[in-house]
Every structure is written in structure tokens, then in C-alpha cells.
Design a protein around this motif. Sequence first.
Motif, PDB file in Angstrom:
ATOM      1  N   LEU A   1       0.823  -1.214   0.000  1.00  0.00           N
ATOM      2  CA  LEU A   1       0.000   0.000   0.000  1.00  0.00           C
ATOM      3  C   LEU A   1       0.852   1.257   0.000  1.00  0.00           C
ATOM      4  CD1 LEU A   1      -2.671  -1.140   2.619  1.00  0.00           C
ATOM      5  CD2 LEU A   1      -2.861  -1.155   0.118  1.00  0.00           C
ATOM      6  N   SER A   2       2.000   1.184   0.688  1.00  0.00           N
ATOM      7  CA  SER A   2       2.911   2.326   0.692  1.00  0.00           C
ATOM      8  C   SER A   2       4.315   1.817   0.989  1.00  0.00           C
ATOM      9  CB  SER A   2       2.489   3.377   1.734  1.00  0.00           C
ATOM     10  OG  SER A   2       2.541   2.835   3.034  1.00  0.00           O
ATOM     11  N   GLU A   3       5.280   2.629   0.603  1.00  0.00           N
ATOM     12  CA  GLU A   3       6.681   2.233   0.788  1.00  0.00           C
ATOM     13  C   GLU A   3       7.508   3.471   1.092  1.00  0.00           C
ATOM     14  OE1 GLU A   3       6.796   0.209  -2.931  1.00  0.00           O
ATOM     15  OE2 GLU A   3       7.255   2.008  -4.054  1.00  0.00           O
ATOM     16  N   SER A   4       8.585   3.259   1.831  1.00  0.00           N
ATOM     17  CA  SER A   4       9.450   4.369   2.210  1.00  0.00           C
ATOM     18  C   SER A   4      10.317   4.802   1.028  1.00  0.00           C
ATOM     19  CB  SER A   4      10.353   3.958   3.371  1.00  0.00           C
ATOM     20  OG  SER A   4      11.245   2.930   2.958  1.00  0.00           O
ATOM     21  N   VAL A   5      10.762   6.050   1.099  1.00  0.00           N
ATOM     22  CA  VAL A   5      11.746   6.548   0.135  1.00  0.00           C
ATOM     23  C   VAL A   5      13.097   5.902   0.459  1.00  0.00           C
ATOM     24  CG1 VAL A   5      12.978   8.612  -0.639  1.00  0.00           C
ATOM     25  CG2 VAL A   5      10.514   8.701  -0.219  1.00  0.00           C
ATOM     26  N   GLN A   6      13.364   5.717   1.751  1.00  0.00           N
ATOM     27  CA  GLN A   6      14.615   5.109   2.218  1.00  0.00           C
ATOM     28  C   GLN A   6      14.760   3.701   1.634  1.00  0.00           C
ATOM     29  OE1 GLN A   6      16.996   6.043   5.279  1.00  0.00           O
ATOM     30  NE2 GLN A   6      18.049   4.796   3.778  1.00  0.00           N
ATOM     31  N   MET A   7      15.898   3.435   1.028  1.00  0.00           N
ATOM     32  CA  MET A   7      16.165   2.117   0.460  1.00  0.00           C
ATOM     33  C   MET A   7      17.118   1.346   1.364  1.00  0.00           C
ATOM     34  SD  MET A   7      14.245   2.218  -2.206  1.00  0.00           S
ATOM     35  CE  MET A   7      14.714   0.951  -3.385  1.00  0.00           C
TER      36      MET A   7
ATOM     37  N   GLU B   1      25.160 -18.174  -7.169  1.00  0.00           N
ATOM     38  CA  GLU B   1      25.295 -16.920  -6.452  1.00  0.00           C
ATOM     39  C   GLU B   1      25.295 -15.790  -7.456  1.00  0.00           C
ATOM     40  OE1 GLU B   1      28.188 -15.760  -3.355  1.00  0.00           O
ATOM     41  OE2 GLU B   1      27.998 -17.874  -2.742  1.00  0.00           O
ATOM     42  N   VAL B   2      24.535 -14.749  -7.168  1.00  0.00           N
ATOM     43  CA  VAL B   2      24.536 -13.551  -8.009  1.00  0.00           C
ATOM     44  C   VAL B   2      24.961 -12.401  -7.107  1.00  0.00           C
ATOM     45  CG1 VAL B   2      23.216 -12.076  -9.552  1.00  0.00           C
ATOM     46  CG2 VAL B   2      22.631 -14.513  -9.375  1.00  0.00           C
ATOM     47  N   PRO B   3      26.251 -11.987  -7.186  1.00  0.00           N
ATOM     48  CA  PRO B   3      26.734 -10.939  -6.298  1.00  0.00           C
ATOM     49  C   PRO B   3      26.162  -9.572  -6.646  1.00  0.00           C
ATOM     50  CG  PRO B   3      28.468 -11.637  -7.823  1.00  0.00           C
ATOM     51  CD  PRO B   3      27.265 -12.505  -8.088  1.00  0.00           C
ATOM     52  N   GLY B   4      25.958  -8.781  -5.602  1.00  0.00           N
ATOM     53  CA  GLY B   4      25.492  -7.412  -5.796  1.00  0.00           C
ATOM     54  C   GLY B   4      24.411  -7.038  -4.813  1.00  0.00           C
ATOM     55  N   TYR B   5      24.225  -5.739  -4.648  1.00  0.00           N
ATOM     56  CA  TYR B   5      23.190  -5.227  -3.756  1.00  0.00           C
ATOM     57  C   TYR B   5      21.851  -5.194  -4.486  1.00  0.00           C
ATOM     58  CZ  TYR B   5      26.965  -3.676  -0.684  1.00  0.00           C
ATOM     59  OH  TYR B   5      28.065  -3.630   0.143  1.00  0.00           O
ATOM     60  N   VAL B   6      20.813  -5.609  -3.778  1.00  0.00           N
ATOM     61  CA  VAL B   6      19.448  -5.598  -4.312  1.00  0.00           C
ATOM     62  C   VAL B   6      18.687  -4.506  -3.564  1.00  0.00           C
ATOM     63  CG1 VAL B   6      17.356  -6.961  -4.683  1.00  0.00           C
ATOM     64  CG2 VAL B   6      19.603  -8.095  -4.713  1.00  0.00           C
ATOM     65  N   PRO B   7      18.544  -3.309  -4.161  1.00  0.00           N
ATOM     66  CA  PRO B   7      17.856  -2.222  -3.467  1.00  0.00           C
ATOM     67  C   PRO B   7      16.369  -2.546  -3.248  1.00  0.00           C
ATOM     68  CG  PRO B   7      19.023  -1.409  -5.412  1.00  0.00           C
ATOM     69  CD  PRO B   7      19.028  -2.909  -5.470  1.00  0.00           C
ATOM     70  N   ARG B   8      15.931  -2.358  -2.022  1.00  0.00           N
ATOM     71  CA  ARG B   8      14.525  -2.561  -1.638  1.00  0.00           C
ATOM     72  C   ARG B   8      14.091  -1.369  -0.785  1.00  0.00           C
ATOM     73  NH1 ARG B   8      12.700  -7.088  -4.430  1.00  0.00           N
ATOM     74  NH2 ARG B   8      14.130  -8.824  -4.206  1.00  0.00           N
ATOM     75  N   HIS B   9      12.785  -1.200  -0.647  1.00  0.00           N
ATOM     76  CA  HIS B   9      12.274  -0.169   0.252  1.00  0.00           C
ATOM     77  C   HIS B   9      12.463  -0.644   1.688  1.00  0.00           C
ATOM     78  CE1 HIS B   9      10.641   2.208  -3.006  1.00  0.00           C
ATOM     79  NE2 HIS B   9      10.312   1.055  -3.557  1.00  0.00           N
ATOM     80  N   ASN B  10      12.972   0.236   2.550  1.00  0.00           N
ATOM     81  CA  ASN B  10      13.263  -0.140   3.930  1.00  0.00           C
ATOM     82  C   ASN B  10      11.991  -0.392   4.742  1.00  0.00           C
ATOM     83  OD1 ASN B  10      14.978  -0.646   6.164  1.00  0.00           O
ATOM     84  ND2 ASN B  10      14.630   1.430   6.910  1.00  0.00           N
ATOM     85  N   ARG B  11      10.920   0.329   4.419  1.00  0.00           N
ATOM     86  CA  ARG B  11       9.651   0.150   5.133  1.00  0.00           C
ATOM     87  C   ARG B  11       8.524   0.015   4.108  1.00  0.00           C
ATOM     88  NH1 ARG B  11      12.225   4.135   7.148  1.00  0.00           N
ATOM     89  NH2 ARG B  11      10.816   5.757   6.406  1.00  0.00           N
ATOM     90  N   ILE B  12       7.612  -0.894   4.405  1.00  0.00           N
ATOM     91  CA  ILE B  12       6.434  -1.045   3.546  1.00  0.00           C
ATOM     92  C   ILE B  12       5.198  -1.223   4.413  1.00  0.00           C
ATOM     93  CG2 ILE B  12       7.676  -2.044   1.577  1.00  0.00           C
ATOM     94  CD1 ILE B  12       6.587  -4.818   2.467  1.00  0.00           C
ATOM     95  N   LYS B  13       4.059  -0.845   3.858  1.00  0.00           N
ATOM     96  CA  LYS B  13       2.768  -1.165   4.470  1.00  0.00           C
ATOM     97  C   LYS B  13       2.133  -2.189   3.541  1.00  0.00           C
ATOM     98  CE  LYS B  13      -1.564   0.728   6.182  1.00  0.00           C
ATOM     99  NZ  LYS B  13      -2.396   1.939   6.281  1.00  0.00           N
ATOM    100  N   LEU B  14       1.836  -3.351   4.090  1.00  0.00           N
ATOM    101  CA  LEU B  14       1.381  -4.497   3.309  1.00  0.00           C
ATOM    102  C   LEU B  14      -0.065  -4.839   3.636  1.00  0.00           C
ATOM    103  CD1 LEU B  14       2.332  -6.944   1.471  1.00  0.00           C
ATOM    104  CD2 LEU B  14       2.718  -8.161   3.627  1.00  0.00           C
ATOM    105  N   ARG B  15      -0.839  -5.179   2.600  1.00  0.00           N
ATOM    106  CA  ARG B  15      -2.194  -5.724   2.781  1.00  0.00           C
ATOM    107  C   ARG B  15      -2.230  -7.091   2.126  1.00  0.00           C
ATOM    108  NH1 ARG B  15      -6.292  -2.484  -0.149  1.00  0.00           N
ATOM    109  NH2 ARG B  15      -5.608  -3.734  -1.909  1.00  0.00           N
TER     110      ARG B  15
END
Length: 186
Positions: free
Chosen positions: A98-104, A119-133
Motif C-alpha cells: 500500500l505504501s513504501e518508504s523513500v529510504q532504500m 550466487e549472483v553478487p550485488g546489492y538488491v535495493p529494496r524499500h526499507n519500510r512497507i505497508k502491506l495488505r
Amino acid sequence: MITMKNIIREGNPILRQRANKVEFPLSPEDKKLAQDMMEFLENSQNEEIAEKYGLRAGVGLAAPQLAVSKRMTAVLVPGTTEEQDPLFKHVLINPTILSESVQMVALGEGEGCLSVDREVPGYVPRHNRIKLRWYDLDGNEHQARLNGYEAIVVQHELDHLNGVLFYDHINKNNPFVIPKDMLILE
């Protein structure tokens, strides 16, 4: 009982399709699938059972990984100690962010996947906070605010429902680039 041989691997076209919405009431087959997915996660996190059946430890398993194109996933994020209850343990039917933070945020060790045998090396950017339904097996609606590791796990699983694999998010030119203000979880 679901084992590793039931989980399809990268290259299978089902992993790249948008999964279909699940209709309520759930069919007996859908309920069994949901229960079996959670049982796999419980078994995979039990060292004795995992070794006996050759299971890779997992914190999430989505129906498309079992060649079932339905918007259903099981998530089991264990507590930090053996005695602690799981941090997040649910079967998610038709989940939506429903919503996600700007902070990754990204995991310092990168992400892995039961459907990816390398193995697939590397950073996977995700939203640090989410509101889930999401909906449970009985069709009841639930909402939760998740952050950090739990949010990462849920976003990884929701990607499976949309035909996305974790390495699609990795910067192809510089896999370990840290975008401005992104947190790294160690």
C-alpha cells in the motif's frame, strides 16, 4: 511434502509471468498448496529435517516457484533466537504493498533464491519500510507495517508474483554501488 525437486528454477517461463489473482473461497487445492508452502519453510529451517531431505533454507516461497501461477506466497522470518517466535509468519493471498518508504535498504551479503542455483553478487535495493495488505486462507484482510529484513523478504516474494527475480534489481554496471542514503543490513 514439498522438496527441492518441486521448485522450478530460473529459465522456466512461469517465473517471468505475472501470477493470477486468487479467488475466494479458496479451493481445497489452494488451501493445501498454502499449507504445504509454509510446511516447506518450517522444514527448511529445521537443520535435521533440511539435511535429511536435502532442503535449502528458505524464508519465503511463492506459488509460481512451484509452477502455479497464483498470487500466493508463504513467508517465515525466524526470530533472532531459537526460543523467540517468528518475526513474521503468514501465508499471503493476493498481497499488495500500500505504501513504501523513500529510504532504500539492501542486504550486505546480497539475496538468494530457491529458484536460483547460483550466487549472483550485488546489492538488491529494496524499500526499507512497507505497508502491506493481504488476505489469509479464510479471506480475512490483514495489514502490517514491515521494515528492514522482513520488508526485504516480503518484497522478494511479491516480485515472484510479478515475474521479477531478485537479480533484476542489481545494477548491471556496478553491482556493489550504494545509491545515496541506501542502508546496508549486515
